[in-house]
Design an enzyme around this catalytic site. Structure first.
Site, mmCIF file in Angstrom:
data_model
loop_
_atom_site.group_PDB
_atom_site.id
_atom_site.type_symbol
_atom_site.label_atom_id
_atom_site.label_comp_id
_atom_site.label_asym_id
_atom_site.label_seq_id
_atom_site.Cartn_x
_atom_site.Cartn_y
_atom_site.Cartn_z
ATOM 1 N N LYS A 72 45.936 37.574 37.286
ATOM 2 C CA LYS A 72 46.106 36.147 37.075
ATOM 3 C C LYS A 72 45.555 35.742 35.695
ATOM 4 O O LYS A 72 46.041 36.223 34.699
ATOM 5 C CB LYS A 72 45.447 35.380 38.219
ATOM 6 N N ASP A 94 35.707 35.257 45.977
ATOM 7 C CA ASP A 94 36.964 35.485 45.255
ATOM 8 C C ASP A 94 37.077 34.382 44.199
ATOM 9 O O ASP A 94 37.304 33.220 44.524
ATOM 10 C CB ASP A 94 38.126 35.415 46.257
ATOM 11 N N TYR A 129 43.779 33.183 50.610
ATOM 12 C CA TYR A 129 44.920 33.849 49.983
ATOM 13 C C TYR A 129 45.615 34.712 51.041
ATOM 14 O O TYR A 129 44.949 35.410 51.816
ATOM 15 C CB TYR A 129 44.405 34.695 48.817
ATOM 16 N N ARG A 148 39.850 59.692 37.089
ATOM 17 C CA ARG A 148 39.576 58.993 38.360
ATOM 18 C C ARG A 148 38.107 58.563 38.412
ATOM 19 O O ARG A 148 37.763 57.487 38.891
ATOM 20 C CB ARG A 148 39.927 59.870 39.567
HETATM 21 C C1 LIG Z 1 46.528 37.061 43.570
HETATM 22 C C2 LIG Z 1 45.281 36.849 44.337
HETATM 23 C C3 LIG Z 1 44.607 37.902 44.953
HETATM 24 C C4 LIG Z 1 45.139 39.313 44.950
HETATM 25 O O1 LIG Z 1 45.260 39.851 43.694
HETATM 26 P P1 LIG Z 1 46.391 40.943 43.316
HETATM 27 O O2 LIG Z 1 46.051 41.312 41.929
HETATM 28 O O3 LIG Z 1 47.705 40.285 43.497
HETATM 29 O O4 LIG Z 1 46.218 42.066 44.286
HETATM 30 C C5 LIG Z 1 43.435 37.622 45.617
HETATM 31 N N1 LIG Z 1 42.952 36.377 45.693
HETATM 32 C C6 LIG Z 1 43.571 35.331 45.124
HETATM 33 C C7 LIG Z 1 42.973 33.973 45.240
HETATM 34 C C8 LIG Z 1 44.759 35.528 44.437
HETATM 35 O O5 LIG Z 1 45.385 34.487 43.914
#
Ligand SMILES: *Cc1c(COP(=O)(O)O)cnc(C)c1O
Length: 450
Positions: free
Chosen positions: A237, A212, A138, A86
């Site tokens: 992603k 982000d 998002y 952890r």
């Molecule tokens: C998918 C996504 C997230 C969240 O990510 P997860 O791995 O699904 O929790 C945050 N911001 C954007 C722009 C995303 O496409």
């Protein structure tokens, strides 16, 4: 077979060479991320695949240290780099160092998902703090911010961050965080990150600008260079690229912020598992080649749809109203685009008629995906709010993969015709929907085919 050479003599007694007790293991790297390393020396495409390890066997990929605990040298503990996964794990540290290098950060942290990363970041906030953010976020980000505002006393201002004049009036000495996402999706709006960061920092030097970067990945943009204090993205992603793990990554240049974020990760236990750290590391090595192919395909598909009279949103198209702004901040247009048909039921039929395009939320995967954001990824935003934010209910989002682009275009063409969204003419076909620009367009393409 000769036994004469020293090499084969060695080979014949392999057990002698194995450190079966593990006493000769190299010292583990320091828990959680780099203190010293991280500086890039080569072009990004090179750095993505170039790694240095001091593995005892010269392993070319980092071993998975699938262990929850690590033995300590004395009863007092604390003498080894690692004690409990952890708090830190060698596979995760290795990944974090690599991430720091490619994100141009001095410290990177890896957690269980993109939303997990935002959760860690928003725990820097206290009741009464104010957050300024966009109105085309998002869906999951929206949901977490709504939770914070109704349960944790955080004040959240959703404004049109594409217009700096709507950001200015909400900045105050209570502004603790400004959360930006560019391009947004599905509306593909571009945010002027450097200008907003400057404005916010001038008004309040305590305020943190958080970006982000999921839509572009470190391959196409480095928000820390654009004035952001914290960058995070979903590793689910583009970074991993195969939709087989969930992960989130955070990058910072300020050591004190890095320590606070690490404190939360250790306290809440959301650090990325050793196995997923390994998989994310493997994915990152092909980021450049995937992204190049994906955005080349996306560009061709965007041009195809635009030439057929649809309203297409993609920063690779000169028709994008913020084309110059996007290219002042990014090295590419990414591989997510959206278009409108003018009719929700036509859009539904298109989505269902495609075969190669998988109906799925998410993006960044090697295979192409199609979705209707208002009914899928953004369904957690209520219809009234979607309307206020001018999100067209018929909008279709395409997340382009690495397939042969002609196959993708053929499949899309067939779906457009089947759904009745294009009129087949002698020369080709054009959009019929009411929100398309077909009516204004007089030229009919002669190269179009079905
Ligand atoms: C998918 C996504 C997230 C969240 O990510 P997860 O791995 O699904 O929790 C945050 N911001 C954007 C722009 C995303 O496409």
């Amino acid at each position: 077979m000769s036994n004469g050479s020293p090499a084969t003599a060695k080979m014949s007694d392999p057990l002698k060479r194995l450190d079966l007790d593990g006493h000769e293991m190299p010292p583990s790297p320091a828990p959680s991320s780099p203190r010293t390393g991280g500086r890039r020396r080569y072009a990004l495409a090179t750095e993505l695949v170039y790694t240095e390890t001091k593995d005892q066997y010269g392993a070319s990929s980092i071993p998975i240290y699938q262990s929850a605990t690590f033995k300590q040298a004395s009863a007092a503990g604390g003498t080894n780099d690692y004690d409990y996964t952890r708090s830190g794990n060698p596979t995760r540290t290795y990944l974090e160092r690599h991430l720091a290098k490619i994100m141009n950060a001095t410290r990177a942290l890896a957690v269980g998902s993109g939303m997990g990363a935002l959760d860690v970041i928003t725990r820097l906030l206290r009741a009464g703090d104010e957050v300024i953010t966009g109105d085309d976020l998002y869906g999951g980000t929206n949901r977490l911010l709504a939770y914070l505002s109704s349960n944790q006393g955080i004040v959240v201002h959703h404004v049109d961050t594409t217009n700096i004049d709507s950001v200015r009036p909400v900045i105050s000495d209570k502004t603790t965080m400004v959360l930006l996402e560019s391009p947004t999706n599905p509306l593909i709006k571009i945010i002027d990150i450097p200008s907003i960061a400057r404005l916010v920092h001038e008004a309040n030097d305590r305020a943190l600008v958080v970006v982000d970067n999921t839509m572009l990945s470190p391959m196409l943009s480095n928000p820390l260079h654009l004035g952001a204090d914290i960058v995070y993205e979903s590793g689910t992603k583009y970074l991993s690229g195969h939709h087989d793990i969930m992960a989130g990554v955070i990058g910072v240049n300020d050591a004190a912020i890095g320590d606070k974020l690490y404190f939360t990760i250790n306290a809440t236990g959301c650090g990325l598992s050793p196995n997923d750290s390994f998989l994310l590391m493997r994915g990152i090595k092909t980021l450049a080649i995937r992204m190049e192919k994906q955005q080349t395909n996306a560009q061709k598909i965007a041009e195809f749809l635009e030439s057929r009279g649809f309203r297409v949103r993609y920063p690779g198209l000169k028709s994008h109203p913020q084309y110059d702004l996007h290219w002042s901040m990014a090295r590419g247009a990414g591989a997510v685009l959206s278009f409108e048909t003018g009719d929700v039921s036509i859009s539904e039929r298109i989505v269902e008629a495609t075969r190669l395009w998988g109906i799925s939320v998410s993006f960044g995967c090697v295979n192409s995906l199609i979705s209707m954001p208002c009914q899928m990824s953004h369904a957690s935003i209520d219809p009234q709010t979607r309307k206020e934010r001018q999100m067209p209910e018929d909008i279709i989002r395409l997340c382009v993969g690495i397939e042969d682009v002609n196959d993708l275009i053929d499949d899309l063409s067939r779906a457009l015709v089947e759904a009745g969204s294009v009129a087949v003419t002698l020369d080709g076909f054009r959009a019929t929907g009411s929100s398309s620009s077909a009516q204004q367009s007089t030229a009919i393409d002669s190269d179009g085919g079905v």
